[in-house]
Design a protein around this motif. Structure first.
Motif, PDB file in Angstrom:
ATOM      1  N   LYS A 237      12.039  -0.437   7.704  1.00  0.00           N
ATOM      2  CA  LYS A 237      13.130  -1.247   8.300  1.00  0.00           C
ATOM      3  C   LYS A 237      12.574  -2.595   8.756  1.00  0.00           C
ATOM      4  O   LYS A 237      11.470  -2.668   9.283  1.00  0.00           O
ATOM      5  CB  LYS A 237      13.693  -0.507   9.521  1.00  0.00           C
ATOM      6  N   GLY A 238      13.319  -3.631   8.541  1.00  0.00           N
ATOM      7  CA  GLY A 238      12.866  -4.957   8.971  1.00  0.00           C
ATOM      8  C   GLY A 238      12.071  -5.650   7.873  1.00  0.00           C
ATOM      9  O   GLY A 238      11.514  -6.729   8.085  1.00  0.00           O
ATOM     10  N   GLY A 239      11.960  -4.988   6.712  1.00  0.00           N
ATOM     11  CA  GLY A 239      11.305  -5.632   5.570  1.00  0.00           C
ATOM     12  C   GLY A 239       9.793  -5.620   5.607  1.00  0.00           C
ATOM     13  O   GLY A 239       9.137  -6.310   4.830  1.00  0.00           O
ATOM     14  N   ILE A 240       9.235  -4.812   6.520  1.00  0.00           N
ATOM     15  CA  ILE A 240       7.759  -4.766   6.597  1.00  0.00           C
ATOM     16  C   ILE A 240       7.247  -3.678   5.644  1.00  0.00           C
ATOM     17  O   ILE A 240       7.885  -2.626   5.483  1.00  0.00           O
ATOM     18  CB  ILE A 240       7.309  -4.439   8.039  1.00  0.00           C
ATOM     19  N   GLY A 241       6.096  -3.936   5.047  1.00  0.00           N
ATOM     20  CA  GLY A 241       5.505  -2.938   4.151  1.00  0.00           C
ATOM     21  C   GLY A 241       5.134  -1.665   4.921  1.00  0.00           C
ATOM     22  O   GLY A 241       4.767  -1.722   6.092  1.00  0.00           O
ATOM     23  N   ASP A 242       5.244  -0.527   4.235  1.00  0.00           N
ATOM     24  CA  ASP A 242       4.893   0.754   4.869  1.00  0.00           C
ATOM     25  C   ASP A 242       3.384   0.971   4.690  1.00  0.00           C
ATOM     26  O   ASP A 242       2.920   1.315   3.594  1.00  0.00           O
ATOM     27  CB  ASP A 242       5.710   1.868   4.192  1.00  0.00           C
ATOM     28  N   TYR A 243       2.651   0.754   5.763  1.00  0.00           N
ATOM     29  CA  TYR A 243       1.192   0.775   5.676  1.00  0.00           C
ATOM     30  C   TYR A 243       0.660   2.112   5.146  1.00  0.00           C
ATOM     31  O   TYR A 243      -0.179   2.150   4.250  1.00  0.00           O
ATOM     32  CB  TYR A 243       0.563   0.474   7.050  1.00  0.00           C
ATOM     33  N   TYR A 244       1.174   3.231   5.702  1.00  0.00           N
ATOM     34  CA  TYR A 244       0.589   4.531   5.347  1.00  0.00           C
ATOM     35  C   TYR A 244       0.823   4.887   3.883  1.00  0.00           C
ATOM     36  O   TYR A 244      -0.076   5.344   3.185  1.00  0.00           O
ATOM     37  CB  TYR A 244       1.088   5.636   6.293  1.00  0.00           C
ATOM     38  N   ARG A 245       2.045   4.671   3.421  1.00  0.00           N
ATOM     39  CA  ARG A 245       2.308   4.940   1.996  1.00  0.00           C
ATOM     40  C   ARG A 245       1.477   4.012   1.129  1.00  0.00           C
ATOM     41  O   ARG A 245       0.931   4.405   0.102  1.00  0.00           O
ATOM     42  CB  ARG A 245       3.791   4.717   1.677  1.00  0.00           C
ATOM     43  N   GLY A 246       1.404   2.750   1.564  1.00  0.00           N
ATOM     44  CA  GLY A 246       0.625   1.763   0.815  1.00  0.00           C
ATOM     45  C   GLY A 246      -0.829   2.172   0.734  1.00  0.00           C
ATOM     46  O   GLY A 246      -1.436   2.177  -0.339  1.00  0.00           O
ATOM     47  N   ARG A 247      -1.374   2.548   1.872  1.00  0.00           N
ATOM     48  CA  ARG A 247      -2.790   2.911   1.920  1.00  0.00           C
ATOM     49  C   ARG A 247      -3.077   4.108   1.019  1.00  0.00           C
ATOM     50  O   ARG A 247      -4.031   4.099   0.237  1.00  0.00           O
ATOM     51  CB  ARG A 247      -3.174   3.248   3.369  1.00  0.00           C
ATOM     52  N   ASN A 248      -2.229   5.144   1.132  1.00  0.00           N
ATOM     53  CA  ASN A 248      -2.485   6.354   0.354  1.00  0.00           C
ATOM     54  C   ASN A 248      -2.339   6.095  -1.146  1.00  0.00           C
ATOM     55  O   ASN A 248      -3.121   6.601  -1.960  1.00  0.00           O
ATOM     56  CB  ASN A 248      -1.570   7.496   0.815  1.00  0.00           C
ATOM     57  N   THR A 249      -1.355   5.284  -1.497  1.00  0.00           N
ATOM     58  CA  THR A 249      -1.161   4.975  -2.919  1.00  0.00           C
ATOM     59  C   THR A 249      -2.302   4.106  -3.433  1.00  0.00           C
ATOM     60  O   THR A 249      -2.791   4.283  -4.550  1.00  0.00           O
ATOM     61  CB  THR A 249       0.192   4.259  -3.134  1.00  0.00           C
ATOM     62  N   PHE A 250      -2.732   3.170  -2.594  1.00  0.00           N
ATOM     63  CA  PHE A 250      -3.854   2.309  -2.993  1.00  0.00           C
ATOM     64  C   PHE A 250      -5.088   3.170  -3.296  1.00  0.00           C
ATOM     65  O   PHE A 250      -5.753   2.993  -4.319  1.00  0.00           O
ATOM     66  CB  PHE A 250      -4.159   1.297  -1.883  1.00  0.00           C
ATOM     67  N   LEU A 251      -5.365   4.112  -2.394  1.00  0.00           N
ATOM     68  CA  LEU A 251      -6.542   4.979  -2.596  1.00  0.00           C
ATOM     69  C   LEU A 251      -6.411   5.773  -3.889  1.00  0.00           C
ATOM     70  O   LEU A 251      -7.358   5.902  -4.663  1.00  0.00           O
ATOM     71  CB  LEU A 251      -6.658   5.974  -1.430  1.00  0.00           C
ATOM     72  N   LYS A 252      -5.219   6.307  -4.132  1.00  0.00           N
ATOM     73  CA  LYS A 252      -5.010   7.122  -5.328  1.00  0.00           C
ATOM     74  C   LYS A 252      -5.170   6.257  -6.584  1.00  0.00           C
ATOM     75  O   LYS A 252      -5.861   6.631  -7.528  1.00  0.00           O
ATOM     76  CB  LYS A 252      -3.619   7.750  -5.294  1.00  0.00           C
ATOM     77  N   ASP A 253      -4.548   5.085  -6.568  1.00  0.00           N
ATOM     78  CA  ASP A 253      -4.603   4.223  -7.752  1.00  0.00           C
ATOM     79  C   ASP A 253      -6.017   3.702  -7.994  1.00  0.00           C
ATOM     80  O   ASP A 253      -6.455   3.572  -9.137  1.00  0.00           O
ATOM     81  CB  ASP A 253      -3.632   3.043  -7.604  1.00  0.00           C
ATOM     82  N   PHE A 254      -6.704   3.407  -6.906  1.00  0.00           N
ATOM     83  CA  PHE A 254      -8.088   2.957  -7.064  1.00  0.00           C
ATOM     84  C   PHE A 254      -8.900   4.065  -7.737  1.00  0.00           C
ATOM     85  O   PHE A 254      -9.639   3.845  -8.696  1.00  0.00           O
ATOM     86  CB  PHE A 254      -8.725   2.588  -5.717  1.00  0.00           C
ATOM     87  N   ASN A 255      -8.708   5.276  -7.214  1.00  0.00           N
ATOM     88  CA  ASN A 255      -9.428   6.426  -7.748  1.00  0.00           C
ATOM     89  C   ASN A 255      -9.093   6.662  -9.223  1.00  0.00           C
ATOM     90  O   ASN A 255      -9.956   7.041 -10.012  1.00  0.00           O
ATOM     91  CB  ASN A 255      -9.087   7.647  -6.889  1.00  0.00           C
ATOM     92  N   ASP A 256      -7.856   6.399  -9.606  1.00  0.00           N
ATOM     93  CA  ASP A 256      -7.482   6.575 -11.021  1.00  0.00           C
ATOM     94  C   ASP A 256      -7.979   5.421 -11.892  1.00  0.00           C
ATOM     95  O   ASP A 256      -7.815   5.438 -13.105  1.00  0.00           O
ATOM     96  CB  ASP A 256      -5.952   6.686 -11.157  1.00  0.00           C
ATOM     97  N   GLY A 257      -8.511   4.400 -11.266  1.00  0.00           N
ATOM     98  CA  GLY A 257      -9.100   3.293 -12.023  1.00  0.00           C
ATOM     99  C   GLY A 257      -8.070   2.319 -12.586  1.00  0.00           C
ATOM    100  O   GLY A 257      -8.375   1.584 -13.528  1.00  0.00           O
ATOM    101  N   ILE A 258      -6.870   2.290 -11.998  1.00  0.00           N
ATOM    102  CA  ILE A 258      -5.850   1.463 -12.647  1.00  0.00           C
ATOM    103  C   ILE A 258      -5.952  -0.031 -12.299  1.00  0.00           C
ATOM    104  O   ILE A 258      -5.294  -0.845 -12.923  1.00  0.00           O
ATOM    105  CB  ILE A 258      -4.406   1.969 -12.392  1.00  0.00           C
ATOM    106  N   PHE A 259      -6.760  -0.390 -11.319  1.00  0.00           N
ATOM    107  CA  PHE A 259      -6.856  -1.818 -10.978  1.00  0.00           C
ATOM    108  C   PHE A 259      -7.867  -2.566 -11.846  1.00  0.00           C
ATOM    109  O   PHE A 259      -7.953  -3.786 -11.815  1.00  0.00           O
ATOM    110  CB  PHE A 259      -7.239  -2.004  -9.505  1.00  0.00           C
ATOM    111  N   GLY A 260      -8.672  -1.834 -12.560  1.00  0.00           N
ATOM    112  CA  GLY A 260      -9.690  -2.492 -13.387  1.00  0.00           C
ATOM    113  C   GLY A 260     -11.014  -1.751 -13.264  1.00  0.00           C
ATOM    114  O   GLY A 260     -11.127  -0.777 -12.523  1.00  0.00           O
ATOM    115  N   ARG A 261     -11.979  -2.226 -14.007  1.00  0.00           N
ATOM    116  CA  ARG A 261     -13.291  -1.551 -14.016  1.00  0.00           C
ATOM    117  C   ARG A 261     -14.119  -1.981 -12.821  1.00  0.00           C
ATOM    118  O   ARG A 261     -14.386  -3.168 -12.639  1.00  0.00           O
ATOM    119  CB  ARG A 261     -14.049  -1.927 -15.278  1.00  0.00           C
ATOM    120  N   VAL A 262     -14.528  -1.001 -12.041  1.00  0.00           N
ATOM    121  CA  VAL A 262     -15.306  -1.296 -10.835  1.00  0.00           C
ATOM    122  C   VAL A 262     -16.466  -0.310 -10.736  1.00  0.00           C
ATOM    123  O   VAL A 262     -16.307   0.864 -11.052  1.00  0.00           O
ATOM    124  CB  VAL A 262     -14.419  -1.133  -9.570  1.00  0.00           C
TER     125      VAL A 262
END
Ligand code: GDP
Length: 275
Positions: A237-262
């Motif tokens: 509500k209020g247009g702010i990003g949802d930190y917890y969902r964002g954080r958990n998804t970021f971790l999952k996507d990073f782990n899946d390697g979808i942001f690039g080769r690291v």
């Protein structure tokens, strides 16, 4: 989380299984070639041919990971690399692994070990549905052990050995969370995301531009995750990003390697490397 009881049980099971194999195939995550090794097991493997397999080579920064491969080879290890998600595992075993396994029985026998999430089940499940056999005539040792027959020459133990990594410092812990080997709680997840953010900012700054909208704040990890959440439409509500969902998804996507080769570490990052 793991308890000393689990670790003890896992070690005992590996010890027992080691008696009936000729080689240990240790899978590593090529994005953390040091953090994903479990050194406290080295003494268990002392008398076995040890083959290090850098898995997830498709999503690592190959130039950085090659430095580790050179280092391990210099120390006398057999080191192979693979991408178990798409490589033909049978051919990989036949063409690259088999020649390093000594022949002590009728066929070459190996066990797959590694810390969680490095690809052990992917390896073993590729052969599931094929004939599994039970070899065993040494009471109390090999009885009832299931083997996967790769071909006439190679058999793989059907039970992967889960190694519990040594969490001897914070950065190792963060890296293991980044590659999904340990799960963590709210606090440690924050630590891991902040760690990954700082690492990307220094080592792969252009990746951050692919993860959030161009021009958005990359000042600190918290704001970055809020921007990432917004981009994924995790909005509160209020247009702010949802930190917890964002954080958990970021971790999952990073782990899946979808942001690039690291790759999260270089030999130069360590003052002392236990081999
Ligand atoms: P285990 O915990 O060691 O048994 O690991 P899994 O076999 O369950 O693999 C963990 C995750 O990594 C799964 O989502 C696999 O699909 C993925 N995975 C395994 N090998 C590779 C690989 O070489 N490349 C990539 N990109 N993903 C992989």
């Amino acid at each position: 989380m793991w308890y000393p009881g689990h670790i003890k049980k896992a070690k005992e099971s590996i010890k027992k299984n080691l008696k009936i194999v000729d080689a240990v195939l240790e899978l590593l995550d090529a994005r953390a070639p040091y953090a994903s090794r479990a050194y406290e097991y080295e003494s268990l493997f002392r008398n076995k041919q040890k083959i290090l397999i850098m898995n997830k080579y498709d999503i690592c920064d190959q130039e950085k990971t090659e430095k580790w491969i050179d280092l391990y080879k210099e120390k006398g290890y057999v080191v192979l690399k693979t991408n178990l998600k798409s490589e033909n595992i049978k051919k990989f075993l036949e063409n690259k692994v088999a020649k390093h396994i000594p022949l002590n029985y009728k066929e070459k026998r190996a066990i797959i070990v590694g810390v969680p999430n490095v690809g052990k089940s992917t390896f073993i499940n590729r052969f599931k549905g094929k004939k599994s056999t039970t070899i065993g005539n040494t009471p109390g040792v090999t009885k009832g052990v299931q083997w996967i027959t790769v071909n006439k020459e190679i058999k793989i133990l059907d039970t992967p050995g889960i190694l519990f990594p040594e969490l001897y410092n914070k950065s190792i812990k963060n890296k293991l969370m980044a590659i999904g080997s340990i799960k963590g709680d709210d606090v440690t997840k924050d630590d891991a995301v902040f760690y990954i953010f700082d690492y990307l900012k220094v080592n792969y700054p252009h990746y951050l531009d692919n993860i959030v909208e161009k021009g958005s704040s990359k000042e600190n990890a918290y704001e970055f995750i809020l921007e990432f959440a917004k981009k994924r439409n995790f909005i509160k509500k209020g247009g702010i990003g949802d930190y917890y969902r964002g954080r958990n998804t970021f971790l999952k996507d990073f782990n899946d390697g979808i942001f690039g080769r690291v790759t999260l570490e270089s030999p130069e990052d360590y003052e002392q490397i236990k081999i």
